[in-house]
Design a protein around this motif. Structure first.
Motif, mmCIF file in Angstrom:
data_model
loop_
_atom_site.group_PDB
_atom_site.id
_atom_site.type_symbol
_atom_site.label_atom_id
_atom_site.label_comp_id
_atom_site.label_asym_id
_atom_site.label_seq_id
_atom_site.Cartn_x
_atom_site.Cartn_y
_atom_site.Cartn_z
ATOM 1 N N LYS A 166 0.751 -1.421 -0.111
ATOM 2 C CA LYS A 166 -0.140 -0.591 -0.086
ATOM 3 C C LYS A 166 0.790 1.145 0.036
ATOM 4 C CE LYS A 166 -3.979 -2.556 0.013
ATOM 5 N NZ LYS A 166 -4.918 -2.586 -1.289
ATOM 6 N N LEU A 167 2.109 1.615 0.387
ATOM 7 C CA LEU A 167 3.272 2.781 1.106
ATOM 8 C C LEU A 167 4.118 2.984 -0.848
ATOM 9 C CD1 LEU A 167 3.414 2.749 4.180
ATOM 10 C CD2 LEU A 167 0.730 4.332 3.301
ATOM 11 N N LEU A 168 4.533 1.237 -0.584
ATOM 12 C CA LEU A 168 4.985 1.653 -1.631
ATOM 13 C C LEU A 168 5.537 1.724 -2.623
ATOM 14 C CD1 LEU A 168 8.709 -0.699 -0.264
ATOM 15 C CD2 LEU A 168 8.749 1.671 -0.862
ATOM 16 N N PRO A 169 4.367 1.415 -3.446
ATOM 17 C CA PRO A 169 3.530 1.027 -4.409
ATOM 18 C C PRO A 169 3.179 2.920 -5.744
ATOM 19 C CG PRO A 169 2.728 -1.231 -3.848
ATOM 20 C CD PRO A 169 3.824 0.249 -2.674
ATOM 21 N N HIS A 170 2.764 3.936 -4.381
ATOM 22 C CA HIS A 170 2.268 4.675 -4.626
ATOM 23 C C HIS A 170 3.028 6.187 -3.964
ATOM 24 C CE1 HIS A 170 -1.935 3.320 -5.384
ATOM 25 N NE2 HIS A 170 -1.749 2.221 -4.842
ATOM 26 N N ALA A 171 3.808 5.764 -3.435
ATOM 27 C CA ALA A 171 5.451 6.694 -3.183
ATOM 28 C C ALA A 171 5.788 7.360 -4.300
ATOM 29 C CB ALA A 171 6.493 6.448 -2.289
ATOM 30 N N GLN A 172 6.142 8.519 -4.772
ATOM 31 C CA GLN A 172 6.684 9.420 -5.959
ATOM 32 C C GLN A 172 7.864 9.624 -5.464
ATOM 33 O OE1 GLN A 172 3.095 11.099 -7.994
ATOM 34 N NE2 GLN A 172 2.170 10.982 -6.037
ATOM 35 N N MET A 173 8.197 10.344 -4.686
ATOM 36 C CA MET A 173 9.758 10.831 -4.275
ATOM 37 C C MET A 173 10.274 9.652 -3.997
ATOM 38 S SD MET A 173 9.137 14.228 -5.385
ATOM 39 C CE MET A 173 11.309 14.725 -4.523
ATOM 40 N N PRO A 174 11.497 10.254 -5.240
ATOM 41 C CA PRO A 174 12.575 8.601 -4.757
ATOM 42 C C PRO A 174 12.950 8.627 -3.370
ATOM 43 C CG PRO A 174 13.423 10.205 -6.761
ATOM 44 C CD PRO A 174 12.408 10.413 -6.159
ATOM 45 N N VAL A 221 13.221 5.992 -0.441
ATOM 46 C CA VAL A 221 14.393 5.258 0.479
ATOM 47 C C VAL A 221 13.779 4.826 2.291
ATOM 48 C CG1 VAL A 221 17.076 5.633 1.274
ATOM 49 C CG2 VAL A 221 16.247 6.129 -1.207
ATOM 50 N N GLU A 222 13.293 6.017 2.300
ATOM 51 C CA GLU A 222 12.495 5.959 3.853
ATOM 52 C C GLU A 222 11.756 5.287 4.065
ATOM 53 O OE1 GLU A 222 14.104 7.454 6.736
ATOM 54 O OE2 GLU A 222 14.202 8.249 5.022
ATOM 55 N N LEU A 223 10.611 4.821 3.047
ATOM 56 C CA LEU A 223 9.985 3.607 2.784
ATOM 57 C C LEU A 223 10.901 1.983 3.241
ATOM 58 C CD1 LEU A 223 7.556 4.716 0.981
ATOM 59 C CD2 LEU A 223 7.266 4.183 3.368
ATOM 60 N N ASN A 224 12.311 2.237 2.700
ATOM 61 C CA ASN A 224 12.626 -0.093 2.277
ATOM 62 C C ASN A 224 13.268 0.688 3.481
ATOM 63 O OD1 ASN A 224 11.475 -0.389 -0.154
ATOM 64 N ND2 ASN A 224 13.267 0.813 -1.325
ATOM 65 N N ASN A 225 14.508 1.898 3.943
ATOM 66 C CA ASN A 225 14.660 1.902 5.306
ATOM 67 C C ASN A 225 13.889 1.619 6.595
ATOM 68 O OD1 ASN A 225 16.525 1.998 4.109
ATOM 69 N ND2 ASN A 225 16.372 4.613 4.541
ATOM 70 N N PHE A 226 12.890 2.066 6.680
ATOM 71 C CA PHE A 226 11.858 1.873 8.144
ATOM 72 C C PHE A 226 11.683 -0.007 7.835
ATOM 73 C CE2 PHE A 226 7.329 2.563 9.270
ATOM 74 C CZ PHE A 226 7.811 2.282 9.807
ATOM 75 N N ARG A 227 11.311 -0.483 6.746
ATOM 76 C CA ARG A 227 10.509 -1.615 6.535
ATOM 77 C C ARG A 227 12.001 -2.731 6.860
ATOM 78 N NH1 ARG A 227 10.232 -6.717 4.487
ATOM 79 N NH2 ARG A 227 8.663 -7.435 3.787
ATOM 80 N N SER A 228 12.778 -2.253 6.873
ATOM 81 C CA SER A 228 13.972 -3.425 6.497
ATOM 82 C C SER A 228 13.874 -3.266 8.394
ATOM 83 C CB SER A 228 15.798 -2.654 6.838
ATOM 84 O OG SER A 228 15.456 -2.247 4.979
ATOM 85 N N THR A 229 13.866 -1.921 9.001
ATOM 86 C CA THR A 229 14.308 -1.953 10.600
ATOM 87 C C THR A 229 12.709 -2.130 11.223
ATOM 88 O OG1 THR A 229 15.427 -0.015 10.709
ATOM 89 C CG2 THR A 229 13.555 -0.617 12.512
ATOM 90 N N LEU A 230 11.581 -2.550 11.083
ATOM 91 C CA LEU A 230 10.061 -3.216 10.543
ATOM 92 C C LEU A 230 10.895 -4.863 11.070
ATOM 93 C CD1 LEU A 230 7.385 -1.583 9.431
ATOM 94 C CD2 LEU A 230 8.115 -2.044 11.336
ATOM 95 N N GLU A 231 11.116 -5.771 9.396
ATOM 96 C CA GLU A 231 11.817 -6.956 9.419
ATOM 97 C C GLU A 231 12.493 -7.211 10.703
ATOM 98 O OE1 GLU A 231 13.603 -10.129 5.982
ATOM 99 O OE2 GLU A 231 13.048 -7.775 5.670
#
Length: 220
Positions: A180-188, A192-202
């Motif tokens: 829901k979030l990564l597919p709709h995020a537009q600014m690069p 990056v922030e979402l990918n970093n957040f996901r790594s921490t959540l995992e």
């Protein structure tokens, strides 16, 4: 002429349905029976590569057509971090086991750092952390989970309930970021922030699962 992607408001029903799993009574939430959702994020995400290659003066603010979705995503990230820290402060105070206390302390440290970093990125892009139906759903879900935790007897039952909630919440958020979030995020920078957040959540999810297994294992 630019076309905006659908607002996250239209996507919030998915989270609202997930939120309904948490009961406001004193019964601990059910453990997540599925494995960790497979990630769609990749180490060589084009957004991360693009941002890394940008000179500082090229990292311009978001154009107006990006602001609806990206503003709302920053609002979602902000409330996720705030609610996680709030519950962790409560758990750190009342948890019995050392590993549970340490996990709560880790949540405070990590989500505090993520919140600060996300706010810096948001301010640099000239975006906001806007309200949305989705953000409200997350707040309501966190409120229900906190009510459950507050009613549980302190001791072993408290520790197990807190960790069960953490496993459930982190699994839901990982899937939510991927779908829901990564597919709709537009600014690069936001991607990056979402990918970093996901790594921490995992990492948090895996740690919580280990603690959960130790809490449910038969005592010798």
């Amino acid at each position: 002429m630019h076309h905006r992607k659908p607002s996250l408001v239209t996507l919030s029903l998915v989270l609202a349905a997930a939120c309904s799993r948490t009961s406001p009574d004193t019964v601990p939430p059910s453990q997540v029976s599925t494995d960790l959702p497979a990630t769609n994020a990749k180490p060589d995400d084009p957004a991360a590569v693009a941002v890394a290659a940008m000179p500082e003066d090229a990292k311009v603010k978001a154009p107006p057509e990006y602001m609806t979705n990206d503003d709302e995503i920053f609002g979602v990230l902000n409330v996720m971090n705030e609610e996680e820290m709030k519950m962790a402060e409560f758990a750190k105070k009342w948890a019995k086991g050392t590993r549970v206390k340490e996990f709560a302390a880790l949540m405070i440290t990590d989500h505090g750092a993520i919140k600060s970093r996300a706010n810096e990125t948001r301010d640099r892009l000239g975006l906001r952390k806007t309200d949305s139906r989705l953000r409200s759903d997350i707040e309501n879900d966190a409120k229900q989970k906190m009510e459950v935790l507050e009613k549980v007897d302190k001791g072993d039952a408290f520790d197990k309930t807190y960790i069960d909630i953490q496993v459930d919440a982190h699994a839901m958020w990982l899937n939510f970021i991927d779908t829901k979030l990564l597919p709709h995020a537009q600014m690069p920078e936001l991607r990056v922030e979402l990918n970093n957040f996901r790594s921490t959540l995992e990492r948090h999810y895996n740690t919580a699962k280990e603690i959960q297994a130790s809490l449910t294992a038969p005592k010798s």
